[in-house]
Scaffold this motif. Structure first.
Motif, short mmCIF file in Angstrom:
data_model
loop_
_atom_site.label_atom_id
_atom_site.label_comp_id
_atom_site.label_asym_id
_atom_site.label_seq_id
_atom_site.Cartn_x
_atom_site.Cartn_y
_atom_site.Cartn_z
N GLU A 121 0.85 -1.19 0.00
CA GLU A 121 0.00 0.00 0.00
C GLU A 121 0.89 1.24 0.00
O GLU A 121 1.86 1.29 0.74
N LEU A 122 0.55 2.21 -0.85
CA LEU A 122 1.27 3.46 -0.86
C LEU A 122 0.34 4.58 -1.28
O LEU A 122 -0.67 4.34 -1.94
N VAL A 123 0.68 5.79 -0.86
CA VAL A 123 -0.07 6.98 -1.25
C VAL A 123 0.89 7.88 -2.01
O VAL A 123 2.03 8.08 -1.60
N CYS A 124 0.42 8.40 -3.15
CA CYS A 124 1.28 9.25 -3.97
C CYS A 124 0.47 10.37 -4.61
O CYS A 124 -0.76 10.34 -4.60
N ALA A 125 1.17 11.31 -5.19
CA ALA A 125 0.54 12.41 -5.91
C ALA A 125 -0.15 11.86 -7.16
O ALA A 125 0.29 10.85 -7.73
N ASP A 126 -1.20 12.52 -7.59
CA ASP A 126 -1.96 12.09 -8.76
C ASP A 126 -1.07 11.87 -9.99
O ASP A 126 -1.27 10.91 -10.74
N GLU A 127 -0.09 12.74 -10.17
CA GLU A 127 0.75 12.64 -11.37
C GLU A 127 1.71 11.45 -11.35
O GLU A 127 2.31 11.13 -12.37
N MET A 128 1.86 10.78 -10.22
CA MET A 128 2.75 9.61 -10.12
C MET A 128 2.02 8.29 -10.30
O MET A 128 2.65 7.24 -10.41
N VAL A 129 0.70 8.31 -10.34
CA VAL A 129 -0.08 7.07 -10.36
C VAL A 129 0.22 6.22 -11.59
O VAL A 129 0.47 5.01 -11.47
N GLU A 130 0.22 6.83 -12.76
CA GLU A 130 0.44 6.07 -13.98
C GLU A 130 1.80 5.38 -13.97
O GLU A 130 1.92 4.21 -14.31
N GLN A 131 2.84 6.11 -13.54
CA GLN A 131 4.18 5.54 -13.45
C GLN A 131 4.23 4.39 -12.45
O GLN A 131 4.86 3.37 -12.69
#
Length: 114
Positions: A62-72
């Motif tokens: 499980e991790l939380v990231c910025a929207d712009e990192m999701v695809e990567q």
């Protein structure tokens, strides 16, 4: 912000984590998950007795990231966890409305930065 939850094979954990580190995502939680999908259960023989094993052991990352990192992040997980066989796992992406760092009270994306 988005929460990514990935269920992967036990022996693929290190490879998945290395691929996430490579794109700059270092904060995560890992726990053991047991379940099944299309694999269903399987039968094992222990001391001559057959036992039905209904759940497979996997890792939940499980991790939380910025929207712009999701695809990567999703691409990194997919490429490193894939074997091409039934049972490779799943990835779930969900919205995070708010996040707080307990230590200093930081909120939002600032709270999930390392």
């Amino acid at each position: 912000m988005k929460k990514i939850e990935a269920i992967v094979r036990m022996y693929k954990l290190d490879e998945v984590l290395h691929s996430l580190y490579a794109i700059g995502l270092k904060g995560h939680s890992v726990s053991e998950a047991r379940g099944y999908g299309r694999q269903k259960g399987h039968e094992e023989v222990y001391r001559g007795t057959r036992h039905m094993i209904n759940y497979w052991s996997k890792w939940r990352i499980e991790l939380v990231c910025a929207d712009e990192m999701v695809e990567q992040a999703v691409k990194a997980i997919m490429e490193s966890a894939k074997t091409g066989e039934v049972g490779d796992g799943k990835i779930f992406v969900s919205n995070i409305e708010q996040a707080f760092r307990i230590r200093d009270g930081a909120s939002g994306e600032e709270a999930v930065k390392l």
